[in-house]
Each structure stands twice: as C-alpha cells, then as structure tokens.
Design an enzyme around this catalytic site. Structure first.
Site, mmCIF file in Angstrom:
data_model
loop_
_atom_site.group_PDB
_atom_site.id
_atom_site.type_symbol
_atom_site.label_atom_id
_atom_site.label_comp_id
_atom_site.label_asym_id
_atom_site.label_seq_id
_atom_site.Cartn_x
_atom_site.Cartn_y
_atom_site.Cartn_z
ATOM 1 N N LYS A 32 0.835 -1.210 0.000
ATOM 2 C CA LYS A 32 0.000 0.000 0.000
ATOM 3 C C LYS A 32 0.868 1.257 0.000
ATOM 4 O O LYS A 32 0.560 2.240 -0.688
ATOM 5 C CB LYS A 32 -0.932 0.001 1.215
ATOM 6 C CG LYS A 32 -1.927 1.172 1.160
ATOM 7 C CD LYS A 32 -2.842 1.256 2.364
ATOM 8 C CE LYS A 32 -3.780 2.458 2.206
ATOM 9 N NZ LYS A 32 -4.506 2.784 3.424
ATOM 10 N N ASN A 82 -7.135 11.045 -9.097
ATOM 11 C CA ASN A 82 -6.388 9.808 -9.311
ATOM 12 C C ASN A 82 -6.595 9.241 -10.710
ATOM 13 O O ASN A 82 -5.685 8.672 -11.307
ATOM 14 C CB ASN A 82 -6.784 8.765 -8.260
ATOM 15 C CG ASN A 82 -6.310 9.144 -6.869
ATOM 16 O OD1 ASN A 82 -5.547 10.090 -6.696
ATOM 17 N ND2 ASN A 82 -6.769 8.416 -5.869
#
EC number: 1.1.1.169
Length: 301
Positions: free
Chosen positions: A179, A197
């Site tokens: 992550k 994003n």
C-alpha cells in the site's frame, strides 16, 4: 471489548463510532472542538449510514488500560501520541490503521504489542462531532510483522460485527509495504499536479511515471526482505481505477495548508533504500517536490 481510539479524526471516529454502536466499550481520544461536540450532542455518522452514537470522548489519556488501542493519528503525530499514552501502551495490543511504514516499530519500542492494519474505508470530518462515511471498503489486519494470533482473530470478528468488513493476513508487513509503494506513486503525483487519481491512469505520461516509482519501491522492499501477497503493480492499477474520482489525501492536506505524510511514505522508502545501499532517485524527486510545495504555501485552492 474495552477500546481506546487514539487520534479520533475521521477514520478513528468512524471506526470507534461503529464499534460503540454495537455495544463495545469505546473511548474516543482526540482534540478539543470535535470531542466537545461529541460530549454535547453525541457522534453523528452520515453518508453510507445515519447514526447518532453516544460514546465516551476525551482529550486526555485515561488511566485504566484497555484491551485494545486503535492508533489513527497522522503518522507524523505517532511519536507524540504514543509517548502521551506510554503508561497504557506497554503490554497492550495496539492496532495501527495509519498510512506509511514504521508506525508499528514505534509501538514495539514502547513495549506495545503491534497489530498492523490497512483500510480502504473513506471518511471525512464534516464538522466537529460529524463524520461522513464516503466509501465502504475492506480492512486488513494482522499480527505485526507476520504470523497469527487469537486476539487478532477476535478483533476481526468484532470489526465485522460492527459493519466494518475485515480480514486477517499472516503477512501484514507485506500489505503495508504494498500500500505504501502504491501511495508513493499516486499521492505525490496527484498532489504536485493537483489532479484526480483517474488522471494518472488515463494520462500515458503520468502512468509511466507511477509505474517506474512502483518498480523502484518494489526493488527496495525486496532487498529489505519484504514478500508480497499481492503485486504492487496490480494494486496500483486497481487503486487508480477504484478511486479515479478522488483527489488524494496528500493533495487535500496541501489545499488545507496542513502538513502531508510524505516523510512516512516516500521518505521511509528512501530510508529503507539507504539501509541496503540502494538509490531511490524517483522517490527522492517526488519527496522533494512535495516538501517544496508545502514550504511554498500549498496549492491553487
């Protein structure tokens, strides 16, 4: 289960509120106005649910030890938070649901028993006492750095009972690294260029940069003995697609004039590169650009 939420911001209040809602003995530990509002009117959770929860809330560390501390501060506040609670951290289970790497090591330094965690639930603090649950996600927890433990299984069951979909992994350190590597690509690119994003996935130039940053992070992780249960490259594409409409949290911090967590994402990858005599030029460039943007007074909003 007696649970303290140390750092009751958006995610901490969401998790603590949902646990209190199903009868767990929860105390939220946080800052002034938010805690004051909860004590006056209760904690409101809006968005994916609509709840008013009466739970204990305080700005100071209680004296009695809990069964579990859930640490949800920003990573740059970990030292201060743990030191303020050091008398109750020793020999106590502490679950870190924070960004970046290195928080669990700090728990261990104070004699705590660390559980690592990552969550994809999205929450924002709308106003003092009010949390908006914006995205239902999955929480992954595990004995840190690796292995299994009955108490971790108990935490999983408790979270699931509260409506927080949770799974256990025996390799939480690998997931935390995966992550963090993905965040090391998405967050600074989005923050520097002030884009959603999805723009990183749709723009060939930006996607190629993100891919190279992930490759660099993977090389450093592998040299540090990290093994992955999921390909960080797969996780990159999956995250970009699932969060395409989001402005990432690092960009939001810059817009608000707040400190970012860049030191605990790209900065930590740079630190771990040095430990194995590797260079991290892409991570250094992104780290330096975000630090410059912070020092110049933030973004366009």
């Amino acid at each position: 289960m007696k649970i303290y939420i140390l750092g009751a911001g958006a995610i901490g209040s969401l998790v603590g509120g949902l646990l209190a809602n199903v009868g767990e003995d929860v105390t939220l530990i946080g800052r002034g106005r938010h805690i004051e509002a909860i004590n006056k009117r209760g904690l409101m959770i809006e968005g994916l649910t609509n709840l008013k929860i009466n739970t204990k809330a305080t700005t100071s560390i209680p004296g009695a030890k809990p069964d579990l501390i859930i640490l949800t501060t920003k990573s740059y506040s970990t030292d201060d938070a743990l030191n303020s609670a050091k008398d109750i951290v020793r020999d106590t289970w502490v679950l870190s649901l924070q960004n970046g790497i290195g928080n669990e090591e700090k728990i261990m330094e104070l004699g705590g028993r660390p559980i690592g965690g990552i969550t994809t639930n999205g929450a924002v603090l709308k106003e003092p006492g009010v949390v908006e649950w914006r995205g239902r996600g999955i929480t992954l927890i595990g004995l840190y750095p690796k292995g299994r433990n009955e108490f971790v299984e108990e935490v999983k069951e408790t979270f699931n009972r509260a409506g927080l979909e949770t799974e256990v992994t025996e390799n939480i350190i690998g997931w935390k690294w995966a992550k963090t590597i993905v965040n090391s690509a998405i967050n600074p690119i989005g923050a520097i260029l002030e884009v959603k994003n999805g723009a990183i996935k749709d723009n060939d130039y930006l996607l190629s940069i993100a891919v190279e940053v992930v490759k660099e992070g993977c090389k450093i992780a592998l040299q540090n003995g990290i093994k992955f249960d999921i390909s960080p490259m797969e996780l990159l594409i999956q995250t970009l697609e699932q969060t395409r409409e989001n402005y990432n949290s690092m960009l939001q911090d810059i817009w608000r004039g707040k400190r970012t967590e860049i030191d605990f994402i790209n900065g930590k990858i740079i630190e771990y590169a040095k430990l194995v005599n590797l260079e991290a030029p892409l991570n250094f460039l992104l780290w330096a650009l975000v630090k410059a943007k912070e020092s110049l007074g933030g973004g366009s909003k």
